[in-house]
Design an enzyme around this catalytic site. Sequence first.
Site, PDB file in Angstrom:
ATOM      1  N   CYS A 351       1.656  18.490   7.453  1.00  0.00           N
ATOM      2  CA  CYS A 351       0.654  17.516   7.904  1.00  0.00           C
ATOM      3  C   CYS A 351       0.491  17.590   9.430  1.00  0.00           C
ATOM      4  CB  CYS A 351       1.025  16.124   7.418  1.00  0.00           C
ATOM      5  SG  CYS A 351      -0.355  14.955   7.472  1.00  0.00           S
ATOM      6  N   HIS A 462       2.443  16.231   1.630  1.00  0.00           N
ATOM      7  CA  HIS A 462       3.804  15.702   1.669  1.00  0.00           C
ATOM      8  C   HIS A 462       4.405  15.758   0.262  1.00  0.00           C
ATOM      9  CE1 HIS A 462       3.574  14.061   5.738  1.00  0.00           C
ATOM     10  NE2 HIS A 462       2.379  13.592   5.450  1.00  0.00           N
TER      11      HIS A 462
END
Length: 513
Positions: A351, A462
């Site tokens: 991310c 994630h």
Amino acid sequence: MSDLVRSPARAVMVLGTSSGAGKSWLATALCRWYARQGLKVAPFKAQNMSNNARVVPGLIGADGAQPMGEIGSAQYFQALAARCVPGVMHNPVLLKPEADTRSQVVVLGEVRRDLAEVPWRERSEALWPHARAALQQLMAHNDVVVIEGAGSPAEINLHASDYVNMRTALAAQAACLVITDIDRGGAFAHLYGTHQLLPADERALIRGFVLNRFRGDAALLAPGPEQLQALTGVPTIGVLPMWREHGLPEEDGLYEPGGHTAAPGHAAQRLRIAIVAYPRISNLDEFQPLRNLPGVQLVWARQPADLERADWVILPGSKHSQADLAWLRAQRLDAAIARHAAAGGALLGICGGLQMLGEALIDLHGVEGGFDALGGNGPGLGLLPLVTQFDPHKLLRPTRASFGATHGVWAALAGVAFDGYEIHNGRSIQHPAMASALPALRSTCGDTIGWQNGSVLGVYTHGLFESPAVLQALFGAGCRTLDSVFDGLADFAERHFSLGALAGLLSPKQPPG
């Protein structure tokens, strides 16, 4: 309007004498213990402050659409422990720190930019009705609501505007436990002081004290619990031994004294993984499975020396990619990361970490601007040929993703599919004028959400290390299931609480005499 929530449901609340006392894990244990008794259970925390968040279903709108929202990871895990579907009602207010004096405000899963600049006391009064309404909904539809407090309920400078602790307890008429970390010292003073600083109507809700992280022979505690009960009228109903290997992520990260944590019981480490610990690091809980793996050592890297013997380097999520990238450069970690990649060492960005690995970060809308005078456009580390542009709209979605033909140090991931989640404002694209990178990860929607360039891999998703398939591919090892972790917590609480104490919290308080 009265704050009292009128409902046949019972509420049990876990308060603490401080942050880090053990509230989150005990609330999780209680969620599973009550669920195992055949009760319909829901967790609740009026307001959480954390950059560890999970994507959950939001509220259904007038048009019938149900957007995705986000809640604190602790309440997400508590909902799973309670055997219910995690939702925004379980954590109606989430504060995500972006700087020392500023947080993003998430209300019922949605970012409320209008509240970010409102002074704390005024904002608390504006947020309490949302929290109270969520609590009322949960108590109307469940047998038991397990509530987690925040910090200490006895901060007398904050008490008047603190709706997370005793205002919530009074509204729910909750049976309250107060837990303290005896390993830090001063446990009896902390419990007595907390009790005495509360007004009488709030003290009346406290049903038991809990001593957490005790080492040694419990008989040595005498006559402390008895004297404390004589002073307060509150019994000590649980003495919990020190237990580090429960398998649940810590609410505020995985930091341990000495800067690293090793798999318990394994002196000879085979793989050293360095995670760059920048100031606004987020979603640390996703690395808990690595901590549980035999033969893996995690190092929290804050200086170049921490990367010197690393087999892998991970750039995790960040609440403010540009500020953390500036910190990383100030620590001279950028050069150390580049050397690691040049030597063929495995380098993973997740991310915000992916965004930092790219060529440039562009913030035309000031999404990351205004914090510490950082924001606007800036260069990345130049290890992936990507450009990231920040968008005011935050992408929140659960993601089913599959790796393509990964190669080299990441070859084992080829063809592996896993379930994760995305929480980000940035959109990354491969610039046609730059060197090519292999699209390494695609969602089931067809979006490219991961790229590989040599030994460098960046993904937006994630939850990579929470996938048994990923752990098997990379380490040849599985991981404990969450269900086994939750059952272990409930078993531990059952063993170390007084006989009948947990069930007794659901009964009305008996008058003295």
